[in-house]
Design a protein around this motif. Structure first.
Motif, short mmCIF file in Angstrom:
data_model
loop_
_atom_site.label_atom_id
_atom_site.label_comp_id
_atom_site.label_asym_id
_atom_site.label_seq_id
_atom_site.Cartn_x
_atom_site.Cartn_y
_atom_site.Cartn_z
N PHE A 176 -16.99 -4.05 -10.06
CA PHE A 176 -17.62 -3.90 -11.37
C PHE A 176 -17.60 -2.44 -11.82
O PHE A 176 -17.37 -2.15 -12.99
N LEU A 177 -17.82 -1.53 -10.90
CA LEU A 177 -17.84 -0.12 -11.24
C LEU A 177 -16.45 0.38 -11.64
O LEU A 177 -16.29 1.04 -12.67
N ILE A 178 -15.44 0.02 -10.88
CA ILE A 178 -14.08 0.51 -11.13
C ILE A 178 -13.41 -0.22 -12.29
O ILE A 178 -12.85 0.40 -13.19
N GLU A 179 -13.47 -1.54 -12.29
CA GLU A 179 -12.74 -2.33 -13.28
C GLU A 179 -13.47 -2.47 -14.62
O GLU A 179 -12.83 -2.58 -15.65
N ARG A 180 -14.78 -2.50 -14.56
CA ARG A 180 -15.54 -2.74 -15.79
C ARG A 180 -16.41 -1.56 -16.20
O ARG A 180 -17.10 -1.61 -17.20
N GLU A 181 -16.39 -0.51 -15.35
CA GLU A 181 -17.24 0.66 -15.59
C GLU A 181 -18.69 0.24 -15.84
O GLU A 181 -19.37 0.73 -16.73
N GLU A 182 -19.12 -0.69 -14.99
CA GLU A 182 -20.46 -1.27 -15.10
C GLU A 182 -21.11 -1.20 -13.73
O GLU A 182 -20.54 -1.65 -12.73
N LYS A 183 -22.28 -0.62 -13.66
CA LYS A 183 -22.99 -0.52 -12.39
C LYS A 183 -23.93 -1.72 -12.26
O LYS A 183 -24.76 -1.96 -13.13
N ILE A 184 -23.75 -2.47 -11.17
CA ILE A 184 -24.66 -3.59 -10.90
C ILE A 184 -25.33 -3.34 -9.56
O ILE A 184 -24.81 -2.62 -8.71
N GLY A 185 -26.48 -3.94 -9.37
CA GLY A 185 -27.24 -3.76 -8.15
C GLY A 185 -26.90 -4.78 -7.08
O GLY A 185 -26.09 -5.69 -7.28
N ASP A 186 -27.58 -4.62 -5.96
CA ASP A 186 -27.38 -5.53 -4.83
C ASP A 186 -27.75 -6.97 -5.20
O ASP A 186 -27.06 -7.91 -4.79
N LEU A 187 -28.82 -7.14 -5.97
CA LEU A 187 -29.25 -8.49 -6.33
C LEU A 187 -28.20 -9.19 -7.17
O LEU A 187 -27.81 -10.33 -6.88
N ALA A 188 -27.71 -8.52 -8.21
CA ALA A 188 -26.70 -9.13 -9.09
C ALA A 188 -25.43 -9.44 -8.31
O ALA A 188 -24.84 -10.52 -8.46
N ALA A 189 -24.98 -8.51 -7.47
CA ALA A 189 -23.77 -8.73 -6.69
C ALA A 189 -23.99 -9.87 -5.68
O ALA A 189 -23.09 -10.69 -5.47
N GLY A 190 -25.17 -9.93 -5.08
CA GLY A 190 -25.47 -11.00 -4.13
C GLY A 190 -25.50 -12.37 -4.80
O GLY A 190 -25.02 -13.35 -4.24
N LEU A 191 -26.06 -12.42 -5.99
CA LEU A 191 -26.09 -13.69 -6.73
C LEU A 191 -24.69 -14.14 -7.13
O LEU A 191 -24.36 -15.33 -7.07
N LEU A 192 -23.85 -13.16 -7.52
CA LEU A 192 -22.46 -13.50 -7.85
C LEU A 192 -21.74 -14.01 -6.61
O LEU A 192 -21.00 -15.00 -6.66
N LEU A 193 -21.97 -13.36 -5.47
CA LEU A 193 -21.37 -13.82 -4.22
C LEU A 193 -21.83 -15.23 -3.87
O LEU A 193 -21.02 -16.07 -3.49
N ASP A 194 -23.12 -15.51 -4.04
CA ASP A 194 -23.64 -16.86 -3.78
C ASP A 194 -22.95 -17.89 -4.67
O ASP A 194 -22.60 -18.98 -4.23
N PHE A 195 -22.74 -17.54 -5.95
CA PHE A 195 -22.04 -18.44 -6.87
C PHE A 195 -20.60 -18.69 -6.40
O PHE A 195 -20.14 -19.84 -6.37
N ILE A 196 -19.92 -17.62 -6.03
CA ILE A 196 -18.53 -17.76 -5.58
C ILE A 196 -18.46 -18.65 -4.34
O ILE A 196 -17.61 -19.54 -4.25
N ILE A 197 -19.36 -18.43 -3.41
CA ILE A 197 -19.38 -19.24 -2.19
C ILE A 197 -19.66 -20.71 -2.50
O ILE A 197 -19.00 -21.61 -1.98
N ALA A 198 -20.61 -20.96 -3.37
CA ALA A 198 -21.01 -22.34 -3.65
C ALA A 198 -20.01 -23.07 -4.53
O ALA A 198 -19.72 -24.25 -4.31
N GLU A 199 -19.47 -22.40 -5.52
CA GLU A 199 -18.67 -23.09 -6.53
C GLU A 199 -17.16 -22.91 -6.39
O GLU A 199 -16.41 -23.78 -6.79
N LEU A 200 -16.70 -21.79 -5.87
CA LEU A 200 -15.27 -21.51 -5.84
C LEU A 200 -14.66 -21.58 -4.44
O LEU A 200 -13.54 -22.06 -4.28
N ALA A 201 -15.39 -21.12 -3.44
CA ALA A 201 -14.85 -21.07 -2.08
C ALA A 201 -14.40 -22.43 -1.55
O ALA A 201 -13.37 -22.48 -0.86
#
Length: 77
Positions: A25-50
């Motif tokens: 997010f920081l490099i590609e979107r120049e957007e800083k996100i926190g651990d919570l947001a990144a963790g929730l995105l990871l949970d979504f990827i694991i549940a829905e895409l993996a």
């Protein structure tokens, strides 16, 4: 999240993945996100895409093993 998700990550691997998401997010979107947001995105990827990627891996493994069994049968006398 999808019920029955049994993908478990060790803490160190999960932390690495959260960091990778934050860096993306920081490099590609120049957007800083926190651990919570990144963790929730990871949970979504694991549940829905993996599961789809897992299934593709199973199919590839099946095809590989099927080809090897055919090779084995070709040496019959």
């Amino acid at each position: 999240m999808r019920a029955g998700n049994n993908i478990k990550l060790i803490k160190e691997k999960r932390d690495d993945m959260v960091l990778a998401i934050k860096n993306y997010f920081l490099i590609e979107r120049e957007e800083k996100i926190g651990d919570l947001a990144a963790g929730l995105l990871l949970d979504f990827i694991i549940a829905e895409l993996a599961p789809e990627f897992y299934n593709l891996g199973v199919q590839d493994s099946y095809k590989f093993m099927e080809d090897k069994v055919e090779d084995l049968l070709s040496i019959q006398k």
